[in-house]
Design an enzyme around this catalytic site. Structure first.
Site, PDB file in Angstrom:
ATOM      1  N   ASP A  82      -2.255   5.892  -5.684  1.00  0.00           N
ATOM      2  CA  ASP A  82      -2.565   5.216  -4.560  1.00  0.00           C
ATOM      3  C   ASP A  82      -2.799   3.581  -4.933  1.00  0.00           C
ATOM      4  OD1 ASP A  82      -3.137   4.006  -1.979  1.00  0.00           O
ATOM      5  OD2 ASP A  82      -5.225   4.630  -2.112  1.00  0.00           O
TER       6      ASP A  82
ATOM      7  N   ASP B 232       0.859  -1.253   0.054  1.00  0.00           N
ATOM      8  CA  ASP B 232       0.037  -0.028  -0.138  1.00  0.00           C
ATOM      9  C   ASP B 232       0.934   1.131  -0.128  1.00  0.00           C
ATOM     10  OD1 ASP B 232      -2.176   1.655   0.282  1.00  0.00           O
ATOM     11  OD2 ASP B 232      -2.670   1.116   2.197  1.00  0.00           O
TER      12      ASP B 232
END
Length: 393
Positions: free
Chosen positions: A272, A99
């Site tokens: 992201d 992430d």
């Protein structure tokens, strides 16, 4: 990755999800990566998942309490890119979501944490709210092993006593900016926690704090082929945005145009890996929202008439072809959709423009463009790949 001859002598996590990775230099370390669709909870509402995450991302500057408790509906993680990471000595393998939108590393959502001789309980409580999930527990420091022999000592590890929204995975390896860890410790809320990337640098394993990410389109529910590597093509860089709250993340300035029509003037947003879709504050009203999946859907005729979706970053334009704008049709049923529908992977961010985070370039964007996250010189880079114009969907 980080051999002497590699580009920038950096750590580049290439999360390659199809049979052949992007162009690479020889790397002495490989890190298995798997893409998973989480269907264990039934129908996946991708839009609800991503909008919940987007709302939490915007709350980064609010109080520690609101960031931890929040009022966002928790939904199971829908699409995950997972790395096998060893923790402890001897190491236990945990399958962690990679992430770029968060920076804490933690385990225990599925596989329980196993204490070894290298486990040190810091006595700190730790908690993070992701909007699309959350965890709380105890901070330890421990040895972390990535790939074949890449070892970090005394890495901060959150050990979850409670987690929500994470099924079939063990936690997260966070490779976002350092400041995102501030406020996650209970006793010392103003303290930041060195990330995996920070410790790789401080322990002399890499010479610059740079992470590269490469996804590849796939039409399989679960596919794996990842390695730590370096990209050999031309990478165009843009400075990180100074606009809050995008500036807390891997934030950049860009504009977006559908064909020649601007649908989002230059503004701040983020890149992201933890978001599936491409979310923007303004979208072309050319589709119908699907009640089951939350995605916009179009007809075959509308698909045939689609124009490129152009992302303008600095002086460079990254064109997402019509095929790159749709969810893989072979995977429609895995998200509760109809085999006869064509779903767009571009949708509304769920909040008005002008709030400092007007778009999120999620993994469906990153499947088509190689990206580099450079802490050393505060910039993000993009490059086209062999999959930029792929017709896999």
């Amino acid at each position: 990755m980080f051999p002497a001859a590699s580009l920038l002598t950096t750590l580049l996590l290439a999360l390659s999800i199809a049979a052949s990775p992007v162009e690479i230099r020889n790397s002495p370390i490989t890190l298995p990566i798997a893409r998973r669709l989480n269907t264990s909870g039934g129908t996946i509402n991708l839009l609800q998942h991503d909008q919940s995450r987007a709302a939490a991302l915007k709350n980064v500057g609010e109080s520690t309490l609101s960031r931890r408790t929040g009022s966002i509906t928790v939904t199971n993680d829908a699409v995950s890119y997972i790395a096998a990471v060893g923790v402890g000595s001897p190491a236990t393998t945990y399958y962690l979501i990679v992430d770029t939108g968060s920076s804490n590393t933690w385990v225990g959502a599925d596989t329980a944490y196993v204490k070894t001789s290298t486990s040190v309980d810091t006595g700190e409580a730790v908690a993070v709210d992701y909007g699309s999930g959350s965890f709380s527990g105890t901070e330890y420091t421990d040895t972390v092993t990535l790939g074949d022999g890449l070892t970090i000592t005394a890495q901060s590890i959150g050990v979850a006593d409670r987690s929500e929204g994470f099924t079939g995975v063990d936690g997260i390896i966070g490779i976002g900016p350092l400041d995102l860890t501030e406020g996650t410790l209970t006793k010392e809320p103003d303290t930041t926690i060195p990330t995996v990337t920070d410790n790789l640098y401080s322990q002399g394993i890499i010479s610059e704090t740079v992470v590269g990410v490469s996804f590849e389109p796939t039409t399989s529910e679960s596919d794996a082929n990842g390695e730590l590597t370096s990209y050999t093509g031309d990478i165009a860089y843009t400075p990180l945005t100074t606009t809050y709250p995008a500036s807390y993340y891997w934030g950049i300035n860009e504009s977006i145009a559908y064909g020649s029509t601007t649908i989002l003037a230059e503004t701040a947003g983020i890149v992201d890996t933890g978001t599936t879709l491409i979310l923007i504050a303004s979208i072309c009203n050319r589709a119908t929202e699907d009640d089951t999946t939350g995605l916009l859907r179009i007809t075959t005729t509308q698909y045939d008439d689609l124009e490129d979706l152009n992302f303008v970053v600095g002086s460079n334009t990254y064109a997402l072809t019509p095929n790159g704008q749709i969810w893989p049709r072979a995977l429609n049923t895995y998200i509760g959709g109809s085999t006869d529908y064509i779903y767009l992977i571009v949708s509304s961010i769920g909040t008005p423009s002008g709030e400092g985070l007007d778009f999120i370039n999620g993994y469906t964007f990153l499947e088509r463009f190689y990206s580099v996250f450079d802490t050393t010189t505060s910039q993000v880079g993009f490059a086209t790949t062999a999959y930029t114009d792929a017709t896999t969907n």
